[in-house]
Enzyme design. Structure first.
Site, PDB file in Angstrom:
ATOM      1  N   SER A   1       0.854  -1.178   0.000  1.00 47.65           N
ATOM      2  CA  SER A   1       0.000   0.000   0.000  1.00 47.65           C
ATOM      3  C   SER A   1       0.891   1.229   0.000  1.00 47.65           C
ATOM      4  O   SER A   1       2.063   1.163   0.399  1.00 47.65           O
ATOM      5  CB  SER A   1      -0.901   0.012   1.241  1.00 47.65           C
ATOM      6  OG  SER A   1      -1.546   1.265   1.391  1.00 47.65           O
TER       7      SER A   1
ATOM      8  N   TYR B   1      -2.777  -1.406  10.162  1.00 48.60           N
ATOM      9  CA  TYR B   1      -2.668  -1.433   8.706  1.00 48.60           C
ATOM     10  C   TYR B   1      -1.305  -0.947   8.221  1.00 48.60           C
ATOM     11  O   TYR B   1      -0.623  -1.622   7.443  1.00 48.60           O
ATOM     12  CB  TYR B   1      -3.789  -0.607   8.064  1.00 48.60           C
ATOM     13  CG  TYR B   1      -3.880  -0.790   6.569  1.00 48.60           C
ATOM     14  CD1 TYR B   1      -4.504  -1.914   6.035  1.00 48.60           C
ATOM     15  CD2 TYR B   1      -3.346   0.148   5.691  1.00 48.60           C
ATOM     16  CE1 TYR B   1      -4.594  -2.101   4.659  1.00 48.60           C
ATOM     17  CE2 TYR B   1      -3.434  -0.025   4.318  1.00 48.60           C
ATOM     18  CZ  TYR B   1      -4.057  -1.153   3.802  1.00 48.60           C
ATOM     19  OH  TYR B   1      -4.129  -1.334   2.443  1.00 48.60           O
TER      20      TYR B   1
END
Length: 318
Positions: free
Chosen positions: A164, A176
């Site tokens: 990401s 995350y």
């Protein structure tokens, strides 16, 4: 001097453009295993590669997701139920893949499965909140990779790990960002270790996209639930006004910043699997390429200012 530099850069990009257009032969005989195919990038990629005639082995978390994917694809595509947090499930999936690929080995492994929540300012969360995300996004990815690597090595194939932009520039509380930084580190190490085996490792770093992970109502519900469970002392240090403004900002960012064009990411994945000369990193999305990546190279004091100037201030801010 500047002319020579300009010519050198032009030649570099011209050569790279030419090389990257060279595709792998016999794609229809290549097997690709993809995790997280219920929806989002994994689902789109499975359908996209199926249309190319490749042999797709799609792992879904739910039976419903598997059935819906089979309904819109060819008979070549096969599905299996996989929970990447369960080593037993991963081992069973590996044996299933072996049965399909035989002596050809596994050309492509795409580690796409992932979750984002719990996510909120770090102080609002617990160790278990972090562990839940890390277990899927990082440890699950590692477990699947370690199980499948012998099959990938046999085919001298590819591993494509979905990281990401938040694995380059962390500004989102919870597990995350740490999980995606971990994916970047694991992928870098793996690439250097496996280069002598003819295995190529690629990372895809998407920006913000409209998937189930960024569903507005679901995200806002999770945020409210997290705030409800925050200890009173911590709540008092932030204040209800902070949460209300944070909630509003969070909602606006999801509604306005997420692209609906998933091909910006799945085309990167496809290239990593089908090009003779895949890239090491792919930035998926215009926000990733023209905002977040450049921002990650700025001095920390500048990137911190850009990312935090619009955030609300806690009631006990100094």
């Amino acid at each position: 001097m500047f002319l020579y530099l300009a010519i050198s850069l032009a030649l570099f990009f011209l050569i790279r453009w030419y090389l990257e257009r060279q595709t792998v032969e016999n794609l229809r005989e290549k097997y690709v295993f993809i995790t997280g195919c219920d929806s989002g990038f994994g689902n789109q990629l499975a359908r996209q590669l199926d249309m190319l005639g490749m042999q797709i082995l799609a792992a879904c978390l739910t039976q419903k997701g598997a059935e819906e994917l089979e309904r819109v694809t060819s008979d070549r595509l096969k599905t299996i139920i996989l929970d990447v947090t369960s080593t037993e499930s991963v081992a069973a999936a590996t044996e299933w893949v072996k049965g399909h690929v035989g002596n050809k080995g596994l050309w492509g492994l795409v580690n796409n499965a992932g979750i984002a929540h719990p996510a909120a300012p770090n102080e609002w969360l617990t160790k278990n909140d972090f562990a839940k995300v890390l277990d899927v996004n990082l440890l699950g990815l590692i477990d699947v990779t370690l199980h499948m690597l012998p099959l990938v090595k046999k085919a001298k194939g590819r591993v494509v790990n979905v990281a990401s932009i938040l694995g380059r520039l962390a500004f989102y509380g919870g597990g995350y960002c740490p999980s995606k930084y971990g994916v970047e580190a694991f992928s870098d190490c793996l690439r250097r270790e496996l280069r002598h085996f003819g295995v190529k490792i690629a990372m895809v770093e998407p920006g913000y996209f409209r998937t189930n992970m960024t569903n507005v109502d679901w995200n806002l519900s999770k945020l409210e639930q997290t705030w409800t469970n925050v200890p009173r002392e911590i709540k008092d240090s932030y204040g209800q006004t902070y949460f209300d403004n944070y909630y509003k900002m969070f909602k606006e960012s999801i509604v306005t910043q997420c692209s609906t064009d998933l091909y910006l990411v799945t085309d990167c994945m496809e290239h990593a699997l089908t090009s003779k000369y895949p890239r090491t990193r792919y930035s998926g999305g215009w926000d990733a390429q023209f905002f977040f990546i450049p921002l990650s190279y700025l001095p920390t004091v500048l990137s911190d200012f850009v990312l935090t100037w619009s955030l609300p201030k806690p009631v006990q801010a100094v």
